[in-house]
Scaffold this motif. Structure first.
Motif, PDB file in Angstrom:
ATOM      1  N   UNK A  83      28.344  53.160 -10.555  1.00 21.91           N
ATOM      2  CA  UNK A  83      29.680  52.913 -10.010  1.00 21.91           C
ATOM      3  C   UNK A  83      30.596  52.521 -11.159  1.00 21.91           C
ATOM      4  N   UNK A  84      31.894  52.602 -10.900  1.00 22.38           N
ATOM      5  CA  UNK A  84      32.890  52.209 -11.890  1.00 22.38           C
ATOM      6  C   UNK A  84      33.312  50.774 -11.634  1.00 22.38           C
ATOM      7  N   UNK A  85      33.187  49.939 -12.651  1.00 21.91           N
ATOM      8  CA  UNK A  85      33.568  48.524 -12.553  1.00 21.91           C
ATOM      9  C   UNK A  85      34.531  48.228 -13.685  1.00 21.91           C
ATOM     10  N   UNK A  86      35.821  48.091 -13.313  1.00 24.40           N
ATOM     11  CA  UNK A  86      36.852  47.780 -14.316  1.00 24.40           C
ATOM     12  C   UNK A  86      36.769  48.741 -15.503  1.00 24.40           C
ATOM     13  N   UNK A  87      36.816  50.028 -15.220  1.00 18.12           N
ATOM     14  CA  UNK A  87      36.840  51.093 -16.212  1.00 18.12           C
ATOM     15  C   UNK A  87      35.509  51.272 -16.945  1.00 18.12           C
ATOM     16  N   UNK A  88      34.501  50.520 -16.566  1.00 11.45           N
ATOM     17  CA  UNK A  88      33.167  50.692 -17.139  1.00 11.45           C
ATOM     18  C   UNK A  88      32.262  51.339 -16.104  1.00 11.45           C
ATOM     19  N   UNK A  89      31.557  52.370 -16.497  1.00 12.63           N
ATOM     20  CA  UNK A  89      30.592  53.009 -15.595  1.00 12.63           C
ATOM     21  C   UNK A  89      29.242  52.325 -15.791  1.00 12.63           C
ATOM     22  N   UNK A  90      28.758  51.646 -14.753  1.00 14.43           N
ATOM     23  CA  UNK A  90      27.531  50.860 -14.830  1.00 14.43           C
ATOM     24  C   UNK A  90      26.557  51.296 -13.751  1.00 14.43           C
ATOM     25  N   UNK A  91      25.276  51.115 -14.030  1.00 14.00           N
ATOM     26  CA  UNK A  91      24.262  51.386 -13.019  1.00 14.00           C
ATOM     27  C   UNK A  91      24.480  50.456 -11.826  1.00 14.00           C
ATOM     28  N   UNK A  92      24.371  51.007 -10.644  1.00 10.64           N
ATOM     29  CA  UNK A  92      24.575  50.211  -9.432  1.00 10.64           C
ATOM     30  C   UNK A  92      23.606  49.047  -9.358  1.00 10.64           C
ATOM     31  N   UNK A  93      22.372  49.270  -9.783  1.00 11.58           N
ATOM     32  CA  UNK A  93      21.374  48.198  -9.748  1.00 11.58           C
ATOM     33  C   UNK A  93      21.793  47.042 -10.648  1.00 11.58           C
ATOM     34  N   UNK A  94      22.399  47.342 -11.804  1.00 13.62           N
ATOM     35  CA  UNK A  94      22.887  46.279 -12.673  1.00 13.62           C
ATOM     36  C   UNK A  94      23.980  45.462 -11.978  1.00 13.62           C
ATOM     37  N   UNK A  95      24.847  46.143 -11.261  1.00 17.95           N
ATOM     38  CA  UNK A  95      25.934  45.440 -10.550  1.00 17.95           C
ATOM     39  C   UNK A  95      25.350  44.551  -9.462  1.00 17.95           C
ATOM     40  N   UNK A  96      24.314  45.028  -8.778  1.00 17.62           N
ATOM     41  CA  UNK A  96      23.654  44.202  -7.762  1.00 17.62           C
ATOM     42  C   UNK A  96      23.030  42.966  -8.401  1.00 17.62           C
ATOM     43  N   UNK A  97      22.471  43.112  -9.591  1.00 20.66           N
ATOM     44  CA  UNK A  97      21.927  41.967 -10.304  1.00 20.66           C
ATOM     45  C   UNK A  97      23.007  40.964 -10.643  1.00 20.66           C
ATOM     46  N   UNK A  98      24.201  41.458 -11.028  1.00 18.39           N
ATOM     47  CA  UNK A  98      25.324  40.558 -11.297  1.00 18.39           C
ATOM     48  C   UNK A  98      25.707  39.753 -10.062  1.00 18.39           C
ATOM     49  N   UNK A  99      25.740  40.415  -8.913  1.00 16.35           N
ATOM     50  CA  UNK A  99      26.117  39.726  -7.682  1.00 16.35           C
ATOM     51  C   UNK A  99      25.093  38.645  -7.328  1.00 16.35           C
ATOM     52  N   UNK A 100      23.811  38.949  -7.521  1.00 16.20           N
ATOM     53  CA  UNK A 100      22.773  37.943  -7.265  1.00 16.20           C
ATOM     54  C   UNK A 100      22.933  36.762  -8.209  1.00 16.20           C
ATOM     55  N   UNK A 101      23.311  37.030  -9.461  1.00 12.24           N
ATOM     56  CA  UNK A 101      23.498  35.949 -10.428  1.00 12.24           C
ATOM     57  C   UNK A 101      24.713  35.090 -10.087  1.00 12.24           C
ATOM     58  N   UNK A 102      25.726  35.695  -9.513  1.00 12.65           N
ATOM     59  CA  UNK A 102      26.927  34.928  -9.167  1.00 12.65           C
ATOM     60  C   UNK A 102      26.626  33.909  -8.064  1.00 12.65           C
ATOM     61  N   UNK A 103      25.703  34.252  -7.166  1.00  6.58           N
ATOM     62  CA  UNK A 103      25.296  33.260  -6.164  1.00  6.58           C
ATOM     63  C   UNK A 103      24.616  32.087  -6.853  1.00  6.58           C
ATOM     64  N   UNK A 104      23.753  32.378  -7.824  1.00  5.23           N
ATOM     65  CA  UNK A 104      23.085  31.321  -8.574  1.00  5.23           C
ATOM     66  C   UNK A 104      24.119  30.443  -9.271  1.00  5.23           C
ATOM     67  N   UNK A 105      25.134  31.079  -9.882  1.00  3.94           N
ATOM     68  CA  UNK A 105      26.179  30.318 -10.569  1.00  3.94           C
ATOM     69  C   UNK A 105      26.921  29.420  -9.593  1.00  3.94           C
ATOM     70  N   UNK A 106      27.233  29.941  -8.406  1.00 10.75           N
ATOM     71  CA  UNK A 106      27.948  29.151  -7.407  1.00 10.75           C
ATOM     72  C   UNK A 106      27.108  27.958  -6.948  1.00 10.75           C
ATOM     73  N   UNK A 107      25.835  28.191  -6.680  1.00 12.99           N
ATOM     74  CA  UNK A 107      24.961  27.097  -6.236  1.00 12.99           C
ATOM     75  C   UNK A 107      24.827  26.049  -7.338  1.00 12.99           C
ATOM     76  N   UNK A 108      24.733  26.513  -8.570  1.00 13.41           N
ATOM     77  CA  UNK A 108      24.615  25.573  -9.692  1.00 13.41           C
ATOM     78  C   UNK A 108      25.862  24.718  -9.820  1.00 13.41           C
ATOM     79  N   UNK A 109      27.023  25.324  -9.713  1.00  7.12           N
ATOM     80  CA  UNK A 109      28.268  24.555  -9.790  1.00  7.12           C
ATOM     81  C   UNK A 109      28.368  23.552  -8.650  1.00  7.12           C
TER      82      UNK A 109
END
Length: 1138
Positions: free
Chosen positions: A616-642
């Motif tokens: 998929x395209x993310x802010x003009x960068x073409x990235x593997x969808x699985x990588x983007x899903x990993x980012x979303x999972x990490x953002x939950x971790x970041x939110x819980x940590x904060x």
């Protein structure tokens, strides 16, 4: 005879032993597993322990989490002759020593650790350190790992058998250590014993004792090592003095046998300890105080006491003198106000059977004990063999309450009051016990095959195991998802998929309905929807921004951004979604979103949608969808940590500024409610922390306040980033794209390194810049500066780790080279900041990790640490470090370093250096000289000289050295010709050196560092009009230079040029030519010819034909001059008649 105690040996023969069948790979029943749940954050977490061995009274099970991979590899792949040892501490850490490798891991979290401390160390994380060099085998007994107050990672002290002490303030920074050598006069170190809160006692096998105290002086770590002393030195210093002190005057043969068995420390209060030294048959009791005083309380000789006990219990029917009996003390433990000894005895005149006993001795007095309180003869026996006495003397024991665990490498004997001993044998192939310890009143052992194991009573089945590692953030996705405690707050279980199908006809709504069907286990309905959406076309073609990919990303984002389901303040905002939680607590809402996201990932995997994901395209960068899903999972971790960071005023300010004056605040919602609702935008809060740091740095606050604020902001950012990265590393295998996806989008750009509004690259980079340019300069003391440097290292580490991961992901592509150059440039600039501030260790840690060879060389050169450079050459030999160093020496004009190194190494002992020299002829001749290959050196130097154009001085030196080398070589057939040719080339240099500087400067030549001038140009310089002082001598040199010209036509033209310029050197407008010879005597032309003939030149060859000479544009002004024509013909006539 007396025999000394040795380390663990092969299996001891034992009689009257009951054996039990190991229950290999058996798993406890469901009911048993329920009883082994532990409580972590009010959630019931299931723990499964594998039973290894079982008897009628006890069983052995695996303890805690599985061993880290490095530990398993160290045990599995270690060489046969490598000594492997291990130790378990009661602070929750264990370590394995394999050769020079020291592997440390946390097997149990200390319940006294703070939440922040627990989150800094990932369960299963292993730290590898390099032990000091030693010719003897390293042992785990000479290592201690401990936690300093207020730190996140443990510290470590290790001592080599020769007495080299190395201290790591934090084990996560392998390169940051200090080292000190303790002068033990050749004695071998035996053990390192922790005196909790005071220091460490290092003891040699011959009982010399040294107190080691790591200290932090003004932010600098130091080691204080001193021998503990009596009035004449504690334990006498040297082994013979110690032996004399304890045992009186004894022979050298006896002193060899009087070796240290163990040192035991028993705390009295916060400032004092009892120290028991057990050596041979003697027991010393000392009192050690924190004020530095040592007091010897008593020295007890236990030989007769032990012998009497065995004589009464085991050999009462034997006749003869007790001197026929040999006894050994094997181990010592404390029991309240007493000590308990493990002893062994044999009477070879009766039998070779060895008997064992536990002896209780009262030691709470100031006088040596004269009898024992209790003597328990154990139902353990062995056979004594003179060729291997250690086979039966390798027993140790642990004490927990009233239970004793006597063990060696192949068995554990559980001894309880009023019960028969229970023997647990380890008969598995290659299996043996490495060590044991008491942890939270539980006996823990380290098995070669099974890792950490615990001994439990069968009576304890069903009792919750409170010693297992508690669950951290990184393991929350492993929670069984179908338990009531997990799904209770998730709204997706109340959603009706049929309503979704009716209300939403688009792909997004249909995909959500299929997901709910899957969660409800209605697989037929789920598959039917997915068949229509994505599987109707039999051919699958990977692409960018396909409907499946964009829909999956959108569903995940919706889950993370859904509003709470039952909070009335959100009632008018949006409808309930898949990620909505019925909890009104923000932290619970975030945890529920994480669980919903995990359920969705499970749905994608089990329906084969995951393997169809592309890019998929993310802010003009073409990235593997699985990588983007990993980012979303990490953002939950970041939110819980904060969210888990409570009562932090800086974080509250940043969250408030991120949200601003939202209209939703009027509904009673808080800034935190709004901020943590949109998890996909969590990066905004982290970016705001950096913005706040920058505002403070440019404010009017005091320097110390600015430094403290930036330090706190760093702490917030790093706490979140480290937790995210730990999660990423633990879950890396879950987010690996398919090959077809990586072909489309090879770039791996996680959100922490993405350089845009939704990424954190700019934030992290700016934060480390603020730390370097403001905080460190404004630090009020060394401790604050040290903390800031550590934070800066972590920030740079995160940046470089992301850049390196991105670079490796596009390996082999067209942009790899460009990205690599940028990475290397950024890497050097970031780490060099630490080098500029002389933070050598910090810079070395990063330089070693990211292979910045330039940084490592600069560190070694700046600190003049040749030993460190040699270690790097050995360590990074496969990465080309040596070749880089040699090239760096060349680039920095430090060829002397290479010469010195070439002089020191033996022939062909360093193939890399010789190969490098061969590739650089300007240095390879030195190798030939050192190898006495003078012919080769001469040829190389001559070839270098012939190709030298930049420096005439260097060319002259090379020719001179070439000549010397040839003269030093054997007298070959070409030697004379070679020397003649070399002399000819040296003469050419002399021609250049004789030209005045003013002439060279007229033509723009550098006279300070003159370059090599060709023969043709030298001729022109000698005959040019600018050479005002030139005479027939200079013109003769020009003629001599013609022999260096090989082209015949060019030689002819140059010769004509020289004679014509000689003519033009003088005026030919003579009025009186009655005596032409007199006139010619003053002309350079005639004087040049006269000089040449005088030096042996042939006039017929010397002068060109007259008609050709004067037929030139250069002489056009003289061609009609009668006087010139007369005189020139007269000159020719005079020259030819000579």
């Amino acid at each position: 005879m007396n025999s000394s105690f040795s380390s663990y040996s092969p299996e001891v023969s034992q009689n009257s032993r009951s054996r039990y069948t190991p229950l290999n790979r058996s798993v406890s029943s469901p009911s048993a597993r329920k009883s082994l749940r532990i409580n972590a954050t009010n959630k019931s977490i299931q723990s499964i322990n594998q039973t290894i061995l079982k008897s009628h009274s006890n069983y052995i099970q695996r303890f805690g989490q599985p061993l880290p991979v490095l530990i398993t590899e160290g045990l599995t792949f270690s060489e046969r002759n490598t000594v492997v040892s291990a130790k378990i501490s009661n602070c929750g850490y264990a370590w394995l020593v394999c050769g020079r490798r020291l592997l440390i891991w946390q097997y149990r979290q200390n319940m006294g650790q703070s939440i922040l401390q627990k989150k800094h160390v990932v369960t299963g994380q292993c730290f590898e350190l390099q032990l000091p060099h030693s010719d003897l085998a390293h042992r785990a007994e000479l290592v201690s790992v401990f936690m300093n107050p207020g730190t996140h990672f443990p510290s470590c002290i290790a001592v080599s058998p020769e007495g080299i002490v190395r201290y790591w303030p934090a084990v996560n920074y392998e390169g940051v250590s200090i080292e000190q050598v303790v002068d033990l006069q050749g004695q071998e170190c035996d053990s390192l014993t922790n005196v909790d809160g005071f220091g460490y006692i290092l003891a040699t096998t011959t009982c010399t004792v040294v107190l080691i105290q790591p200290q932090n002086l003004n932010g600098r770590h130091v080691l204080n090592c001193r021998p503990l002393k009596t009035p004449s030195g504690w334990l006498g210093g040297l082994s013979k003095r110690m032996s004399s002190l304890i045992f009186g005057s004894i022979t050298s043969e006896q002193s060899i046998e009087t070796r240290l068995i163990r040192i035991l420390t028993v705390p009295i209060d916060e400032n004092s300890w009892f120290i028991y030294v057990l050596a041979g048959h003697s027991l010393q009791k000392w009192k050690l105080s924190s004020n530095g005083q040592e007091q010897l309380i008593f020295v007890a000789e236990l030989n007769r006491l032990v012998s009497d006990g065995f004589l009464l219990s085991a050999f009462e029917t034997c006749t003869g003198d007790q001197s026929d009996m040999d006894t050994w003390l094997l181990d010592i433990q404390s029991d309240k106000e007493n000590i308990i000894l493990l002893a062994a005895a044999v009477n070879m005149h009766v039998s070779s059977q060895v008997h064992y006993a536990m002896i209780c001795i009262q030691t709470n007095t100031t006088v040596p004990p004269t009898n024992f309180q209790d003597f328990l003869l154990l139902q353990i026996t062995g056979l004594y063999r003179d060729e291997d006495p250690s086979d039966c003397l390798s027993y140790r024991f642990l004490l927990s309450g009233s239970t004793a665990y006597v063990y060696n490498q192949k068995s554990i004997t559980v001894i309880k009051p009023q019960e028969e001993p229970d023997v647990l044998d380890f008969d598995g192939p290659h299996d043996f016990l490495l060590c044991g310890s008491i942890c939270k009143a539980m006996a823990i052992f380290f098995s070669r095959n099974h890792g950490l194991i615990s001994v439990c009573s069968n009576d304890d089945l069903g009792v919750p195991d409170m010693n297992l590692t508690t669950t951290t953030l990184s393991t929350q996705m492993d929670i069984p998802l179908m338990s009531d405690t997990v799904i209770g707050n998730l709204s997706l279980y109340t959603l009706d998929p049929e309503e979704l199908i009716s209300a939403y006809k688009d792909t997004l709504g249909q995909l959500k309905a299929a997901f709910i069907f899957h969660v409800q286990n209605e697989m037929n309905s789920c598959r039917e929807i997915l068949q229509q959406l994505f599987f109707s076309d039999a051919t699958f073609i990977a692409g960018t921004n396909a409907v499946l990919d964009t829909s999956v990303i959108q569903v995940c984002e919706d889950i993370l951004n859904d509003v709470p389901a039952s909070d009335p303040r959100w009632s008018n905002t949006s409808e309930t979604g898949l990620g909505s939680s019925y909890s009104v607590q923000v932290l619970k809402q975030l945890e529920d979103k994480q669980k919903a996201l995990t359920l969705f990932f499970k749905f994608l995997n089990e329906t084969q949608l995951w393997e169809r994901l592309s890019a998929v395209t993310v802010h003009e960068n073409i990235l593997c969808t699985v990588y983007v899903l990993g980012d979303l999972a990490e953002k939950v971790i970041a939110a819980i940590t904060l969210k888990n960071i409570s009562n932090d005023d800086i974080l509250e300010k940043c969250i408030g500024k991120t949200i601003g004056d939202s209209d939703d605040l009027e509904n009673g919602l808080t800034h935190q409610d709004l901020f943590f609702r949109e998890v996909t935008k969590i990066a905004r809060g982290l970016q705001q922390i950096n913005i706040y740091s920058e505002e403070v740095a440019n404010s009017a606050q005091s320097p110390s306040a600015i430094a403290e604020t930036i330090r706190r902001c760093n702490e917030l950012l790093l706490h979140v980033l480290k937790t995210v990265i730990q999660y990423r590393q633990a879950r890396a295998e879950n987010f690996i794209p398919m090959e077809h996806a990586k072909l489309i989008a090879p770039d791996y750009l996680p959100w922490t390194i993405l350089n845009n509004s939704s990424g954190l690259y700019g934030t992290i980079f700016a934060q480390q810049s603020l730390t370097y340019n403001y905080a460190i300069k404004y630090a009020s003391n060394m401790n604050v500066a040290s903390t800031l440097y550590d934070q800066m290292v972590c920030l740079i580490d995160i940046i470089l780790d992301g850049l390196k991961s991105h670079m490796e992901s596009i390996k082999g592509s067209e942009k790899e080279e460009l990205l690599r150059k940028q990475y290397e440039r950024d890497r050097f600039q970031l780490i060099n900041q630490l080098v500029i501030n002389k933070q050598w260790d910090c810079a070395a840690v990063l330089g070693e990790k990211y292979l910045d060879f330039k940084i490592l060389v600069i560190i070694c050169e700046s600190t003049d640490n040749q030993q460190r450079l040699d270690e790097y050459m050995d360590r990074f030999s496969n990465e080309g470090f040596s070749k880089f160093v040699y090239g760096w020496y060349m680039q920095e004009n430090k060829q002397a370093k290479l010469i010195n190194r070439c002089r020191k190494i033996a022939n062909a002992s360093n193939k890399t250096l010789y190969k490098f020299l061969s590739e650089h002829p300007s240095l390879s001749w030195m190798k030939d000289v050192f190898n006495k290959n003078f012919d080769g050196a001469a040829e190389t130097l001559n070839d270098l000289a012939l190709h030298e154009t930049e420096s005439v001085g260097r060319k002259k030196t090379m020719l001179s050295l070439s000549k010397l080398a040839k003269l030093a070589a054997s007298n070959g057939p070409t030697r004379d010709d070679f020397i003649d040719e070399t002399n000819r080339n040296l003469e050419l240099i002399e021609f250049q050196e004789e030209i005045p500087d003013y002439v060279l400067e007229e033509f723009g030549y550098d006279t300070v560092k003159p370059a090599v001038i060709s023969p043709i140009k030298l001729i022109h310089l000698y005959i040019c009009p600018e050479y005002r002082d030139s005479t027939e001598l200079e013109f003769k040199k020009a003629l001599d230079l013609i022999r260096y010209i090989t082209d015949y036509e060019l030689k002819t033209n140059l010769k004509l040029k020289i004679w014509r310029m000689a003519i033009l050197k003088d005026s030919w407008n003579e009025k009186n030519v009655d005596s032409p010879l007199d006139v010619l005597q003053n002309k350079v032309f005639y004087k040049l010819a006269d000089l040449a003939i005088m030096l042996g030149e042939d006039p017929e060859v010397l002068l060109p034909p007259l008609d050709i000479l004067i037929d030139s544009d250069e002489l056009s002004s003289l061609q009609e001059n009668k006087s010139f024509l007369f005189l020139i013909k007269a000159a020719y006539e005079c020259i030819y008649t000579k």
